[in-house]
Structures are given as C-alpha cells and as structure tokens.
Design a protein around this motif. Structure first.
Motif, PDB file in Angstrom:
ATOM      1  N   LEU A  89       0.856  -1.181   0.000  1.00 45.37           N
ATOM      2  CA  LEU A  89       0.000   0.000   0.000  1.00 45.37           C
ATOM      3  C   LEU A  89       0.896   1.236   0.000  1.00 45.37           C
ATOM      4  CD1 LEU A  89      -2.914   1.135   0.260  1.00 45.37           C
ATOM      5  CD2 LEU A  89      -2.533   1.191   2.741  1.00 45.37           C
ATOM      6  N   HIS A  90       0.711   2.077  -1.022  1.00 49.11           N
ATOM      7  CA  HIS A  90       1.433   3.340  -1.127  1.00 49.11           C
ATOM      8  C   HIS A  90       0.531   4.450  -0.594  1.00 49.11           C
ATOM      9  CE1 HIS A  90       3.387   6.787  -3.224  1.00 49.11           C
ATOM     10  NE2 HIS A  90       2.133   7.171  -3.367  1.00 49.11           N
ATOM     11  N   SER A  91       1.068   5.295   0.290  1.00 45.21           N
ATOM     12  CA  SER A  91       0.334   6.477   0.774  1.00 45.21           C
ATOM     13  C   SER A  91       1.244   7.677   0.592  1.00 45.21           C
ATOM     14  CB  SER A  91       0.009   6.367   2.266  1.00 45.21           C
ATOM     15  OG  SER A  91      -0.434   5.087   2.593  1.00 45.21           O
ATOM     16  N   ASP A  92       0.681   8.812   0.178  1.00 45.92           N
ATOM     17  CA  ASP A  92       1.541   9.985   0.025  1.00 45.92           C
ATOM     18  C   ASP A  92       0.844  11.270   0.433  1.00 45.92           C
ATOM     19  OD1 ASP A  92       0.125  11.107  -2.188  1.00 45.92           O
ATOM     20  OD2 ASP A  92       1.176   9.767  -3.563  1.00 45.92           O
ATOM     21  N   THR A  96      -2.922  10.353  -1.752  1.00 43.88           N
ATOM     22  CA  THR A  96      -3.055   9.078  -2.475  1.00 43.88           C
ATOM     23  C   THR A  96      -2.981   7.904  -1.501  1.00 43.88           C
ATOM     24  OG1 THR A  96      -1.777  10.100  -4.255  1.00 43.88           O
ATOM     25  CG2 THR A  96      -2.116   7.719  -4.380  1.00 43.88           C
ATOM     26  N   GLU A  97      -3.840   6.926  -1.674  1.00 42.51           N
ATOM     27  CA  GLU A  97      -3.684   5.617  -1.033  1.00 42.51           C
ATOM     28  C   GLU A  97      -3.940   4.587  -2.125  1.00 42.51           C
ATOM     29  OE1 GLU A  97      -4.752   5.213   3.357  1.00 42.51           O
ATOM     30  OE2 GLU A  97      -6.211   6.683   2.632  1.00 42.51           O
ATOM     31  N   GLN A  98      -2.893   3.878  -2.511  1.00 44.37           N
ATOM     32  CA  GLN A  98      -2.980   3.015  -3.690  1.00 44.37           C
ATOM     33  C   GLN A  98      -2.322   1.677  -3.415  1.00 44.37           C
ATOM     34  OE1 GLN A  98      -4.365   3.523  -7.002  1.00 44.37           O
ATOM     35  NE2 GLN A  98      -3.975   1.321  -6.912  1.00 44.37           N
ATOM     36  N   HIS A 116       6.018  10.125   1.396  1.00 34.93           N
ATOM     37  CA  HIS A 116       5.194   8.923   1.200  1.00 34.93           C
ATOM     38  C   HIS A 116       5.619   7.818   2.153  1.00 34.93           C
ATOM     39  CE1 HIS A 116       7.788   6.247  -1.633  1.00 34.93           C
ATOM     40  NE2 HIS A 116       8.588   7.093  -1.048  1.00 34.93           N
ATOM     41  N   GLU A 118       5.295   3.255   2.554  1.00 41.07           N
ATOM     42  CA  GLU A 118       4.997   2.000   1.866  1.00 41.07           C
ATOM     43  C   GLU A 118       4.825   0.892   2.892  1.00 41.07           C
ATOM     44  OE1 GLU A 118       7.671   2.293  -2.094  1.00 41.07           O
ATOM     45  OE2 GLU A 118       8.480   2.994  -0.210  1.00 41.07           O
ATOM     46  N   PRO A 296      -1.033  10.019   4.968  1.00 43.60           N
ATOM     47  CA  PRO A 296      -2.016   9.178   5.663  1.00 43.60           C
ATOM     48  C   PRO A 296      -1.458   7.777   5.930  1.00 43.60           C
ATOM     49  CG  PRO A 296      -2.601   9.420   3.339  1.00 43.60           C
ATOM     50  CD  PRO A 296      -1.386  10.267   3.568  1.00 43.60           C
ATOM     51  N   SER A 297      -0.724   7.645   7.034  1.00 45.68           N
ATOM     52  CA  SER A 297      -0.094   6.348   7.355  1.00 45.68           C
ATOM     53  C   SER A 297       0.034   6.231   8.858  1.00 45.68           C
ATOM     54  CB  SER A 297       1.300   6.281   6.705  1.00 45.68           C
ATOM     55  OG  SER A 297       2.017   5.169   7.207  1.00 45.68           O
TER      56      SER A 297
END
Ligand code: MN
Length: 312
Positions: A89-92, A96-98, A116, A118, A296-297
C-alpha cells in the motif's frame, strides 16, 4: 555500430564506460528489509536519468520480513515501483492511497517535495502473500520539472511485447512499438525482460543502458553478469545479444540519454547542489507541511540524519 565509442567524441568520460562492464551491487538495509543496491555504484551515479536501482532481497527468501517504510520525503526524483511478488500500500502527501500488485506500476514524481510511506499488505488469497519482492528505482528529474509540483500515477496495465525469445514489459518509455503510459521528462526506457534461452533485442544507440540480472546469470554481448550486478552498456549499440545460457532468466533493463548535468544525491533527495539538499533536509526536520505535507499512514515518520556538511 556496436562496440567501443571513440573516446575523442566527448561522449565517453566522467565515469562513463567505453565497453560493456560489470559492476557488483551491494547489500543495504531499509527498515527490516535487505536490499541489493545496484545503482549508484562505484564511480557511476547514473544510467540515463536512472540514479537509483534497489532490488528487495530478503536474506530469508521464503520468509521475508514485512515491508514497512514510514513517511519520508523526496525531492527532485521520480520513483518507479515494480513488484515481482506480494502487494504493498502506497500512501503519500497528495492524499493518495494506492494498492500495488505485481504487473502494475507506480510512478511518483517528487518535484519540489513529496512525502510517502509504503506498507506490505496481504491482498487476499487471490494474490500471493509470500512477501513483497520487487524493484524500487529512481529517475532524476530535469531542471524543467524538478522545481515543479509533485504527482502520482498508478498504471494497472503495463504494455508487454514479444521480442524474439523474450517477453518484454515496457515499464517506462518505448520498446518494440509499445509505449508505456508512464510519462517522464527525459528520454528514458525501463524494461522487465523474461528471456527464454537467448535473443537479440534492438536498443537505441543514443541511450546508455544497464542490465540487471534478477534470478540467473545473463550474458550481454558475451559479458556475463550475475544476479545482484549491473552490466553497463555505453552509448553506440544498436542491439544487444542476451543469453540466459540454456535457461530461462529474468532481468531489468534501464536506459536513457545520458544526463547533461551532474546530480547531487543524499539520503532521499536528488538535487544539483548541497544547498538545495540542506534546505530540503531542514524543511523535513521542521515539519514544513507546505513543502512535504502529512502522509495518511500509521507508520512512524522517518527522521533524516544530519547531512555530513551541516554543523548543528
Ligand atoms: Mn521513498
């Protein structure tokens, strides 16, 4: 034309090679994960605009540690994330949350600043949960874009082309008439090649290349690279003979037009001067959300070490 380029034409030098050469990678640590760093390497910072190539390489391949990289900043580079197995899960700081899975590509451009995180995730029984393996690569941005806004794109369908006895996935740039939707600001190519025995692939004589064997030794025009090494190919070649030596083999191929400016790299920053890096380091240290923004992590923020040239 193939073979050595005339050193007098001004295109050789500054750490560039005239003939195909092998450089050994080295092991580095990111969180709990071992990585094989094949670029930068001794005496060589870039291949085209590629300035960083890491392969996730856990010591215990059957039981790899979880991928957990907390929020950290970047400037002046684009990250290219390409997984061989697992999901992440990538967050930046763009919000983005992808989720990314094997066969998909994440391209994140930092411009003047992004942050970001990961996190390896279990994406369910339909997908392998054997741990996250893959490549994390950086492209140095050019002066035209490196001071600009950040951006993120997820590409679910990456084009693939059969090229002789190889199946070539076009991550970045163009190969065999297929063009990746991943846009870059400098002439660049990035390929994932599955080779069955041997083939000859067309390449651009105005590009320099690096071949990164993933699972087996590869012969590149007769020069053998082992997994964990980088086979450097100078400009001037129109094709490459790739030989898996009577086996199947996987490799990454990165290439591009040589950069016309010398980059400065430190920690997660790519710039042209120490002053630019110091300013980015200070903005991250001081939680300058105008530049890097919150991510957002749930993972812990990664604090930057002090640059060795900064007195505190
Ligand atoms: Mn990063």
């Amino acid at each position: 034309m193939s073979g050595p380029v005339d050193a007098s034409d001004g295109l050789v030098g500054g750490g560039r090679v005239a003939t195909i050469e092998v450089r050994e990678g080295r092991t580095a640590r990111i969180g709990a994960m071992d990585v094989l760093r094949v670029l930068p390497t001794k005496g060589r910072r870039t291949v085209g605009a590629w300035c960083f190539v890491d392969l996730m390489s856990p010591e215990d391949i059957d039981n790899p540690p979880p991928l957990e990289v907390g929020p950290h900043p970047h400037i002046g580079l684009s990250t290219v994330t390409w997984l061989f197995s697992g999901s992440a899960l990538h967050s930046d700081s763009l919000g983005t949350e992808q989720l990314i899975r094997p066969g998909q590509l994440n391209l994140m451009s930092a411009g003047q600043g992004i942050a970001h995180a990961e996190l390896g995730v279990d994406a369910g029984p339909a997908h392998d949960t054997e741990g996250v393996m893959g490549a994390q690569m950086w492209l140095a941005q050019t002066d035209a874009t490196r001071h600009g806004p950040s951006g993120f794109v997820h590409i679910a369908d990456v084009p693939r082309v059969e090229s002789g006895e190889a199946v070539v996935t076009v991550l970045v740039g163009e190969h065999g008439g297929e063009t990746s939707p991943a846009a870059t600001d400098h002439p660049t190519v990035g390929l994932d090649v599955h080779l069955n025995r041997s083939t000859r692939i067309e390449i651009r004589p105005d590009f320099e290349y690096g071949v990164v064997p993933i699972d087996r030794p590869i012969s590149v025009d007769g020069v053998i690279g082992e997994p964990g090494s980088l086979v450097l190919v100078p400009i001037g070649h129109e094709s490459l003979a790739l030989d898996a030596r009577s086996d199947r083999a996987r490799m990454m191929i990165v290439g591009g037009a040589p950069l016309d400016s010398r980059i400065q790299m430190w920690w997660n920053f790519v710039a042209r001067s120490r002053d630019e890096i110091t300013a980015a380091w200070r903005d991250w240290r001081d939680h300058n959300d105008d530049r890097f923004g919150p991510v957002p992590s749930e993972l812990a923020r990664i604090e930057a070490p002090v640059p060795p040239w900064v007195e505190v």
